[in-house]
Structure formats: C-alpha cells, structure tokens
Design a protein around this motif. Structure first.
Motif, mmCIF file in Angstrom:
data_model
loop_
_atom_site.group_PDB
_atom_site.id
_atom_site.type_symbol
_atom_site.label_atom_id
_atom_site.label_comp_id
_atom_site.label_asym_id
_atom_site.label_seq_id
_atom_site.Cartn_x
_atom_site.Cartn_y
_atom_site.Cartn_z
ATOM 1 N N ILE A 5 69.795 46.121 -60.075
ATOM 2 C CA ILE A 5 69.053 47.061 -60.915
ATOM 3 C C ILE A 5 70.063 47.973 -61.595
ATOM 4 O O ILE A 5 70.860 48.632 -60.921
ATOM 5 N N SER A 6 70.049 48.008 -62.928
ATOM 6 C CA SER A 6 70.976 48.853 -63.681
ATOM 7 C C SER A 6 70.224 49.981 -64.360
ATOM 8 O O SER A 6 69.163 49.768 -64.945
ATOM 9 N N GLY A 7 70.811 51.174 -64.277
ATOM 10 C CA GLY A 7 70.250 52.329 -64.953
ATOM 11 C C GLY A 7 71.338 53.035 -65.739
ATOM 12 O O GLY A 7 72.470 52.562 -65.817
ATOM 13 N N ALA A 8 71.006 54.159 -66.306
ATOM 14 C CA ALA A 8 71.961 54.901 -67.123
ATOM 15 C C ALA A 8 73.144 55.405 -66.293
ATOM 16 O O ALA A 8 74.284 55.369 -66.734
ATOM 17 N N ASP A 9 72.880 55.883 -65.089
ATOM 18 C CA ASP A 9 73.922 56.455 -64.240
ATOM 19 C C ASP A 9 73.991 55.782 -62.881
ATOM 20 O O ASP A 9 74.915 56.008 -62.119
ATOM 21 N N THR A 21 89.760 54.541 -53.032
ATOM 22 C CA THR A 21 91.031 55.240 -53.234
ATOM 23 C C THR A 21 91.182 55.755 -54.657
ATOM 24 O O THR A 21 91.797 56.789 -54.872
ATOM 25 N N ASN A 22 90.627 55.042 -55.621
ATOM 26 C CA ASN A 22 90.752 55.434 -57.033
ATOM 27 C C ASN A 22 89.381 55.645 -57.660
ATOM 28 O O ASN A 22 88.375 55.134 -57.174
ATOM 29 N N ASN A 23 89.355 56.364 -58.755
ATOM 30 C CA ASN A 23 88.123 56.517 -59.518
ATOM 31 C C ASN A 23 87.686 55.159 -60.046
ATOM 32 O O ASN A 23 88.509 54.279 -60.299
ATOM 33 N N TRP A 24 86.402 54.992 -60.211
ATOM 34 C CA TRP A 24 85.852 53.767 -60.762
ATOM 35 C C TRP A 24 84.829 54.143 -61.829
ATOM 36 O O TRP A 24 84.409 55.292 -61.920
ATOM 37 N N TYR A 25 84.460 53.158 -62.621
ATOM 38 C CA TYR A 25 83.560 53.391 -63.742
ATOM 39 C C TYR A 25 82.418 52.391 -63.674
ATOM 40 O O TYR A 25 82.471 51.407 -62.946
ATOM 41 N N GLU A 72 76.297 55.547 -57.825
ATOM 42 C CA GLU A 72 75.940 56.614 -58.751
ATOM 43 C C GLU A 72 77.224 56.964 -59.503
ATOM 44 O O GLU A 72 78.162 57.528 -58.933
ATOM 45 N N CYS A 73 77.250 56.599 -60.762
ATOM 46 C CA CYS A 73 78.498 56.605 -61.526
ATOM 47 C C CYS A 73 79.044 57.999 -61.810
ATOM 48 O O CYS A 73 80.242 58.229 -61.648
ATOM 49 N N TYR A 74 78.214 58.929 -62.229
ATOM 50 C CA TYR A 74 78.729 60.257 -62.600
ATOM 51 C C TYR A 74 79.344 60.980 -61.415
ATOM 52 O O TYR A 74 80.349 61.677 -61.554
ATOM 53 N N SER A 75 78.779 60.810 -60.254
ATOM 54 C CA SER A 75 79.308 61.500 -59.073
ATOM 55 C C SER A 75 80.294 60.639 -58.285
ATOM 56 O O SER A 75 80.822 61.086 -57.258
ATOM 57 N N GLN A 76 80.556 59.410 -58.757
ATOM 58 C CA GLN A 76 81.460 58.488 -58.075
ATOM 59 C C GLN A 76 80.999 58.231 -56.636
ATOM 60 O O GLN A 76 81.812 58.127 -55.715
ATOM 61 N N SER A 77 79.681 58.149 -56.429
ATOM 62 C CA SER A 77 79.125 57.943 -55.098
ATOM 63 C C SER A 77 78.756 56.481 -54.886
ATOM 64 O O SER A 77 78.248 55.820 -55.788
ATOM 65 N N CYS A 78 78.997 56.021 -53.680
ATOM 66 C CA CYS A 78 78.634 54.661 -53.308
ATOM 67 C C CYS A 78 78.166 54.694 -51.859
ATOM 68 O O CYS A 78 78.796 55.327 -51.011
ATOM 69 N N TRP A 79 77.047 54.012 -51.582
ATOM 70 C CA TRP A 79 76.564 53.966 -50.215
ATOM 71 C C TRP A 79 75.653 52.761 -50.019
ATOM 72 O O TRP A 79 75.117 52.206 -50.961
ATOM 73 N N VAL A 127 81.351 48.284 -61.489
ATOM 74 C CA VAL A 127 80.364 48.119 -60.427
ATOM 75 C C VAL A 127 80.164 46.654 -60.039
ATOM 76 O O VAL A 127 80.054 46.329 -58.858
ATOM 77 N N SER A 128 80.143 45.761 -60.990
ATOM 78 C CA SER A 128 79.955 44.345 -60.677
ATOM 79 C C SER A 128 81.064 43.840 -59.756
ATOM 80 O O SER A 128 80.797 43.165 -58.751
#
Length: 102
Positions: free
Chosen positions: A51-55, A23-27, A73-80, A31-32
């Motif tokens: 596994i942590s990466g830059a984005d 519902t809201n943006n996340w950063y 995927e943080c920049y695109s606010q994608s989660c799957w 993620v944790s």
C-alpha cells in the motif's frame, strides 16, 4: 544489504511492534529495496499486498501463519513491523533475531 538499508538497531516497543532504525537516511524511493532486504531475512514469508501513500508505505505479509504489517513513514524516517492478528511477543522476538543475524 545496500548501505542505506543496514540496520542500526531493532527495538521491541511492545508485544505488538518492532521498531527498525537504519544507519543512514532513506527516501521513499528506497522503500521497495528496504522491504526486500528486511523480508529476505524471513524465509517462507508471503507478501499479501503493498500500500503506497503520500508519506507512508506499508507491506502486509504472512510469516509462520501470522499476519504482519511492515510500515514506513517517510517524513519521520520511521520503520516498524506490527503483528496484525494478535500480539505475539515471541514471534516478534523471532523476527528481531532473524534481522540481527543478517
């Protein structure tokens, strides 16, 4: 669930992928907590690695004797969630139902 982690929709993309929209943006620092909130709906899951990466951040887990990857995927606010072993629409539907019940 924390406010930013409330799930707005769950969409089965194909027999191997379940998209999660919040519902809201996340950063990236969320993620944790998002991982904890999502996986808490799946009793008896086992986290295998993070596994942590830059984005991008990923969490490999086992549930019902199958292996999955929770992807952010943080920049695109994608989660799957992807089934890592073999496509299993029935198990992804089961994950979807567990998340909808939360």
């Amino acid at each position: 669930m924390a406010e930013q982690s409330k799930i707005a929709s769950l969409i089965l993309i194909n027999e191997n992928s379940l998209q999660i929209n919040f519902t809201n943006n996340w950063y990236q620092e969320d993620v944790s907590q998002l991982t904890t909130d999502i996986l808490s709906a799946l009793t008896d899951h086992h986290i295998l690695e993070k596994i942590s990466g830059a984005d991008r951040e990923n969490c490999r887990f086992e549930w019902q004797q199958e292996y999955f990857m929770l992807n952010f995927e943080c920049y695109s606010q994608s989660c799957w969630i992807e089934n890592e072993t073999t496509p299993n629409l029935s198990l992804l539907n089961s994950i979807k139902q567990h998340l909808e019940a939360e």
